[in-house]
Design a protein around this motif. Structure first.
Motif, PDB file in Angstrom:
ATOM      1  N   ALA A  41      59.863 -13.993  -0.502  1.00 20.24           N
ATOM      2  CA  ALA A  41      60.627 -14.972   0.285  1.00 20.24           C
ATOM      3  C   ALA A  41      61.888 -15.362  -0.471  1.00 20.24           C
ATOM      4  CB  ALA A  41      59.774 -16.214   0.553  1.00 20.24           C
ATOM      5  N   THR A  43      63.005 -18.309  -0.662  1.00 19.56           N
ATOM      6  CA  THR A  43      62.597 -19.497  -1.416  1.00 19.56           C
ATOM      7  C   THR A  43      61.151 -19.309  -1.840  1.00 19.56           C
ATOM      8  OG1 THR A  43      64.071 -20.900  -0.101  1.00 19.56           O
ATOM      9  CG2 THR A  43      62.337 -21.994  -1.362  1.00 19.56           C
ATOM     10  N   ALA A  46      57.824 -20.761  -0.209  1.00 18.86           N
ATOM     11  CA  ALA A  46      58.126 -21.361   1.096  1.00 18.86           C
ATOM     12  C   ALA A  46      58.689 -20.303   2.039  1.00 18.86           C
ATOM     13  CB  ALA A  46      59.113 -22.513   0.936  1.00 18.86           C
ATOM     14  N   PRO A  47      57.886 -19.296   2.390  1.00 14.37           N
ATOM     15  CA  PRO A  47      58.390 -18.226   3.260  1.00 14.37           C
ATOM     16  C   PRO A  47      58.588 -18.716   4.690  1.00 14.37           C
ATOM     17  CG  PRO A  47      56.044 -17.962   2.899  1.00 14.37           C
ATOM     18  CD  PRO A  47      56.480 -19.076   1.994  1.00 14.37           C
ATOM     19  N   THR A  48      59.556 -18.106   5.359  1.00 11.61           N
ATOM     20  CA  THR A  48      59.756 -18.381   6.772  1.00 11.61           C
ATOM     21  C   THR A  48      58.733 -17.609   7.588  1.00 11.61           C
ATOM     22  OG1 THR A  48      61.275 -16.538   7.088  1.00 11.61           O
ATOM     23  CG2 THR A  48      62.222 -18.650   6.347  1.00 11.61           C
ATOM     24  N   ILE A  49      58.655 -17.884   8.900  1.00  7.65           N
ATOM     25  CA  ILE A  49      57.714 -17.167   9.748  1.00  7.65           C
ATOM     26  C   ILE A  49      58.063 -15.684   9.800  1.00  7.65           C
ATOM     27  CG2 ILE A  49      59.040 -17.621  11.847  1.00  7.65           C
ATOM     28  CD1 ILE A  49      55.175 -17.412  11.511  1.00  7.65           C
ATOM     29  N   GLN A  50      59.352 -15.372   9.759  1.00  7.47           N
ATOM     30  CA  GLN A  50      59.763 -13.967   9.750  1.00  7.47           C
ATOM     31  C   GLN A  50      59.340 -13.288   8.451  1.00  7.47           C
ATOM     32  OE1 GLN A  50      61.792 -16.492  10.554  1.00  7.47           O
ATOM     33  NE2 GLN A  50      62.197 -16.123  12.753  1.00  7.47           N
ATOM     34  N   GLU A  51      59.475 -14.005   7.344  1.00  3.41           N
ATOM     35  CA  GLU A  51      59.062 -13.432   6.061  1.00  3.41           C
ATOM     36  C   GLU A  51      57.558 -13.261   6.000  1.00  3.41           C
ATOM     37  OE1 GLU A  51      62.669 -15.101   3.180  1.00  3.41           O
ATOM     38  OE2 GLU A  51      60.935 -16.381   3.633  1.00  3.41           O
ATOM     39  N   LEU A  52      56.824 -14.202   6.566  1.00  4.99           N
ATOM     40  CA  LEU A  52      55.371 -14.055   6.627  1.00  4.99           C
ATOM     41  C   LEU A  52      54.981 -12.855   7.487  1.00  4.99           C
ATOM     42  CD1 LEU A  52      54.129 -17.746   7.025  1.00  4.99           C
ATOM     43  CD2 LEU A  52      53.572 -16.185   5.149  1.00  4.99           C
TER      44      LEU A  52
END
Length: 525
Positions: A41, A43, A46-52
């Protein structure tokens, strides 16, 4: 030291021993190893939904890669099983020669498939990575006529030498898995043609079959070719062959048949038209080879999901095991009934025949049906072997034609009869699961028969032509004198068992001159 101090010392020691795991433990149950901080990620933590979503998708694909590669490694190990089985079921004087064929088909086959075969087979099948492993999108050049708005593919046109668009991780993974299947098919004729086949002719066969004969039929079935496209004209899911009863085993069996016809029987096999037994020299070796094949077969069949995340692998693996067991049991019982004593080599071939037959339908049938398919195979392989030997007068030292050819065809038919419709949704672009005749899908059986016919015509004509041309140009068969003496003493540099008639004080790597007499110079019969 008084007793009170001794008690205190003991209590401290006990307390220390009890607390040691707590003092030095890190994560003994794995609950704290790995977490959101391991998701790539921008950050950290603190991954975004797209990164998840990307992480989940890549993890799934990675699991599928690992599954397919491990399954391919298992299938590669089957080569050892073939080598041991074929060598054990043939004579000692030809053991090194039989091993050499089983060894070199691997090297020659890989090179032919790498240079040309893989592109012809899979070079038109490229697609976006979905739930299962596939060739990359760039490998989508399917060559064939367009009829009724559909491309009826004959062969692929991308991926030669694993270069260009094929320099891709998914292309490489698919290459390895498809290559070991090809290698299995090419090994089958080394059993039917053992003890009389020239190595020079065998080497040429290995390259041509891996580069052309096997891949073209493989494209028709697995590379998006015209047999798979039968679904577009309403014939079930098109020709379906989950793990290769047809693509691998029928192909190998047909090549074994045409090769044995061109070569003719071994010297002494037929006396006044009656078949004579020529026992193998090491049955334990043959049985060990069979068990290695059975072990590798789990990779062969379950690996053909092309996805470790496909939980159907459990059904596939168990069906494979059940069919192998009933095949062995029925071959044992049939030979006991027919000859008054069970035949070990036939029981072994019954086990192999059960696995050959279940290879096509293993993902589509119930457990009782898997047992039935294997049981029929166990009887069929014995009856077919006897018919081939005694009626057709074709000499097949290890029963390869009956095991792989006859039961490969039976497996394809069994799929068309018994597929229950619970699996295969989306296969070849058809929404419904694969459904056989007994479950209301009679058109699937038609597609299966078309596939069998196409295999017999393509593989039969091309392999027979290849063998006849080789026979005219360089000769397919060793001389009678060499055959009688043993191919270990003429076709390779050293016999498998040096004590059996080998010469002494001979320079290393120097073969003896050809014999001028028909008398054996050594080696067990």
């Amino acid at each position: 030291m008084d007793r009170r101090k001794l008690y205190r010392l003991f209590a401290v020691a006990v307390a220390f021993a009890a607390m040691t795991p707590l003092l030095f433990a890190a994560d003994p149950n794995g609950g704290a190893t790995g977490g959101i901080q391991n998701v790539p990620a921008a950050t950290a933590g603190a991954p975004t939904i797209q990164e998840l979503g990307a992480a989940v998708g890549q993890t799934r694909v990675a699991l599928n890669f690992v599954w397919v590669l491990l399954a391919g490694f298992l299938v590669m190990f089957m080569q050892a099983g073939f080598a041991l089985a074929e060598t054990g079921f043939t004579r000692a004087k030809n053991a090194a020669h039989t091993m050499m064929m089983n060894f070199m088909v691997y090297g020659i086959g890989i090179l032919g498939f790498w240079a040309v075969g893989y592109a012809l087979q899979m070079g038109g099948s490229g697609a976006p990575m979905g739930a299962a492993l596939s060739a990359p999108e760039g490998m989508s050049k399917l060559i064939g006529p367009t009829i009724g708005g559909n491309v009826w593919g004959l062969f692929g046109g991308k991926g030669f030498f694993l270069t260009g668009v094929a320099y891709d991780v998914s292309a490489f993974a698919m290459f390895l898995f498809q290559m070991v299947f090809m290698d299995t098919a090419l090994t089958i004729p080394t059993g039917s043609m053992a003890e009389r086949w020239k190595l020079s002719a065998f080497i040429i066969y290995g390259f041509v079959a891996s580069a052309l004969i096997y891949p073209v039929f493989g494209c028709w079935a697995w590379g998006g070719g015209w047999l798979a496209s039968l679904a577009k004209i309403g014939l079930g899911n098109g020709y379906v062959d989950f793990a290769g009863s047809g693509v691998v085993h029928l192909t190998g069996g047909v090549m074994a048949l045409t090769g044995a016809i061109v070569l003719g029987p071994r010297i002494g096999k037929y006396v006044k038209g009656k078949a004579q037994a020529i026992p193998g020299h090491n049955l334990p070796m043959g049985v060990l080879g069979c068990f290695i094949l059975a072990f590798g077969w789990f990779g062969f069949n379950a690996g053909s999901t092309l996805a470790g995340t496909d939980l159907r692998i459990a059904v596939v693996a168990v069906n494979t095991m059940l069919a192998s067991a009933s095949g062995a049991a029925l071959a044992y019982a049939y030979t006991l009934k027919k000859f008054g004593a069970p035949d070990l080599s036939m029981a072994v071939n019954g086990m192999l025949a059960g696995m050959v037959a279940i290879t096509a339908p293993c993902a589509f049938v119930t457990a009782p049906v898997a047992v039935l398919i294997g049981a029929i195979s166990g009887v069929l392989v014995v009856a077919a072997a006897l018919y081939i030997e005694n009626t057709l007068k074709i000499d097949d030292p290890v029963g390869a034609i009956a095991v792989h050819g006859v039961n490969g065809a039976w497996g394809l038919i069994a799929l068309g009869l018994f597929a229950d419709g619970t699996y295969g949704q989306g296969l070849n672009g058809t929404a419904a699961g694969v459904t056989g005749l007994f479950y209301g899908g009679g058109k699937q059986l038609v597609a299966q028969f078309i596939g069998i016919g196409a295999n017999l015509v393509w593989v039969g004509v091309t392999s027979f032509t290849l063998f006849k041309v080789l026979d005219k140009l360089i000769g397919m068969r060793v001389t009678p004198e060499q055959e009688m003496a043993g191919l270990d003493f003429h076709e390779v540099s050293a016999p498998a068992y040096p004590g059996d008639g080998s010469t002494v004080n001979t320079p290393v790597m120097i073969l003896p001159k050809p014999m001028t007499t028909t008398a054996p110079i050594g080696g067990k019969a």
